[in-house]
Design an enzyme around this catalytic site. Structure first.
Site, PDB file in Angstrom:
ATOM      1  N   GLU A   1       0.804  -1.142  -0.077  1.00 56.24           N
ATOM      2  CA  GLU A   1       0.076   0.144  -0.048  1.00 56.24           C
ATOM      3  C   GLU A   1       1.069   1.219   0.018  1.00 56.24           C
ATOM      4  O   GLU A   1       1.850   1.309   0.502  1.00 56.24           O
ATOM      5  CB  GLU A   1      -0.900  -0.077   1.317  1.00 56.24           C
ATOM      6  CG  GLU A   1      -2.022  -1.038   1.329  1.00 56.24           C
ATOM      7  CD  GLU A   1      -2.905  -1.270   0.150  1.00 56.24           C
ATOM      8  OE1 GLU A   1      -3.067   0.065  -0.688  1.00 56.24           O
ATOM      9  OE2 GLU A   1      -3.601  -2.108  -0.271  1.00 56.24           O
TER      10      GLU A   1
ATOM     11  N   CYS B   1      -8.039  -2.088   7.808  1.00 51.35           N
ATOM     12  CA  CYS B   1      -6.367  -2.135   7.228  1.00 51.35           C
ATOM     13  C   CYS B   1      -6.075  -0.739   6.973  1.00 51.35           C
ATOM     14  O   CYS B   1      -5.087   0.065   7.253  1.00 51.35           O
ATOM     15  CB  CYS B   1      -6.379  -2.908   6.052  1.00 51.35           C
ATOM     16  SG  CYS B   1      -6.653  -4.689   6.197  1.00 51.35           S
TER      17      CYS B   1
ATOM     18  N   HIS C   1      -1.090  -6.324   1.748  1.00 53.16           N
ATOM     19  CA  HIS C   1      -1.975  -7.039   1.440  1.00 53.16           C
ATOM     20  C   HIS C   1      -1.781  -8.160   0.946  1.00 53.16           C
ATOM     21  O   HIS C   1      -0.973  -8.324  -0.056  1.00 53.16           O
ATOM     22  CB  HIS C   1      -3.426  -6.207   0.771  1.00 53.16           C
ATOM     23  CG  HIS C   1      -4.215  -5.284   1.626  1.00 53.16           C
ATOM     24  ND1 HIS C   1      -4.609  -3.853   1.538  1.00 53.16           N
ATOM     25  CD2 HIS C   1      -5.031  -5.706   2.893  1.00 53.16           C
ATOM     26  CE1 HIS C   1      -5.416  -3.703   2.456  1.00 53.16           C
ATOM     27  NE2 HIS C   1      -5.762  -4.830   3.174  1.00 53.16           N
TER      28      HIS C   1
END
Length: 205
Positions: free
Chosen positions: A78, A141, A165
């Site tokens: 991310e 998250c 992830h």
């Protein structure tokens, strides 16, 4: 360099979370007393509180939070956490935020200070599918990533943090119908090992 790696408890209708399974295997397979692991609750606000408390406890230089992104086909690192939480499914404490800021005094988004692009490139070179992700969603998250970076910007500017992830593992998709992607746990563990190596070699962005 002390690195804290976290994985979530199962949530939704799942009885396993590949993030924690991969983190456990990673730790069992390496001999490094400076790598710390922690399972964290899939609960808004509490997840970030547990991670930050543990990071301070072990005096972590870097935090790699790991979560499940069922439906994705590759390891996704991310890039940014956004200041918004909203979900159609409850967290493990029954919370269902319908759309609100995570931090009223926070920026709209905070970029991870891990070497995101280098991590992805190195994972791909090892033969494991990986991509940079520009959305961590609006579930726990994303709130965790955003809150970690908010805390770093305000209190501990030298600490590194980011979020990765992982897809479903094969056993999770057996009864989910056709065309649901998954990835073997060994590939996930390898990706996390490479993430650690990259952080140690290059530090932050």
């Amino acid at each position: 360099m002390k690195i804290l790696i976290t994985g979530f408890t199962p949530f939704g209708n799942e009885n396993i979370n590949p993030s924690w399974e991969a983190v456990k295997i990673l730790k069992a397979g390496i001999n490094d007393e400076n790598i710390f692991i922690k399972q964290i609750p899939t609960v808004f606000r509490e997840a970030a509180e547990v991670v930050m408390e543990e990071a301070d406890k072990v005096d972590a230089d870097a935090i790699v939070a790991v979560g499940q992104a069922g439906g994705r086909a590759s390891v996704t690192v991310e890039f940014i956490g956004i200041n918004w939480k909203k979900t159609g499914i409850p967290d493990n404490a029954g919370n269902i935020p319908k759309g609100e800021k995570i931090k009223s005094d926070g920026e709209d988004g905070y970029i991870s200070n891990l070497p995101v692009f280098d991590i992805v490139d190195n994972i791909k070179k090892s033969g494991v599918p990986a991509h940079v992700s520009y959305t961590a969603g609006t579930y726990v998250c994303n709130e965790l990533l955003y809150t970690l970076m908010y805390n770093i910007k305000g209190n501990n500017k030298s600490r590194l943090a980011g979020f990765i992830h992982l897809p479903f593992i094969p056993e999770q998709v057996i009864n989910k119908g056709e065309d649901i992607p998954s990835m073997g746990i060994d590939h996930m563990v390898n990706a996390l090992k490479i993430t650690i190596e990259t952080i140690k070699e290059q530090g932050g962005i």
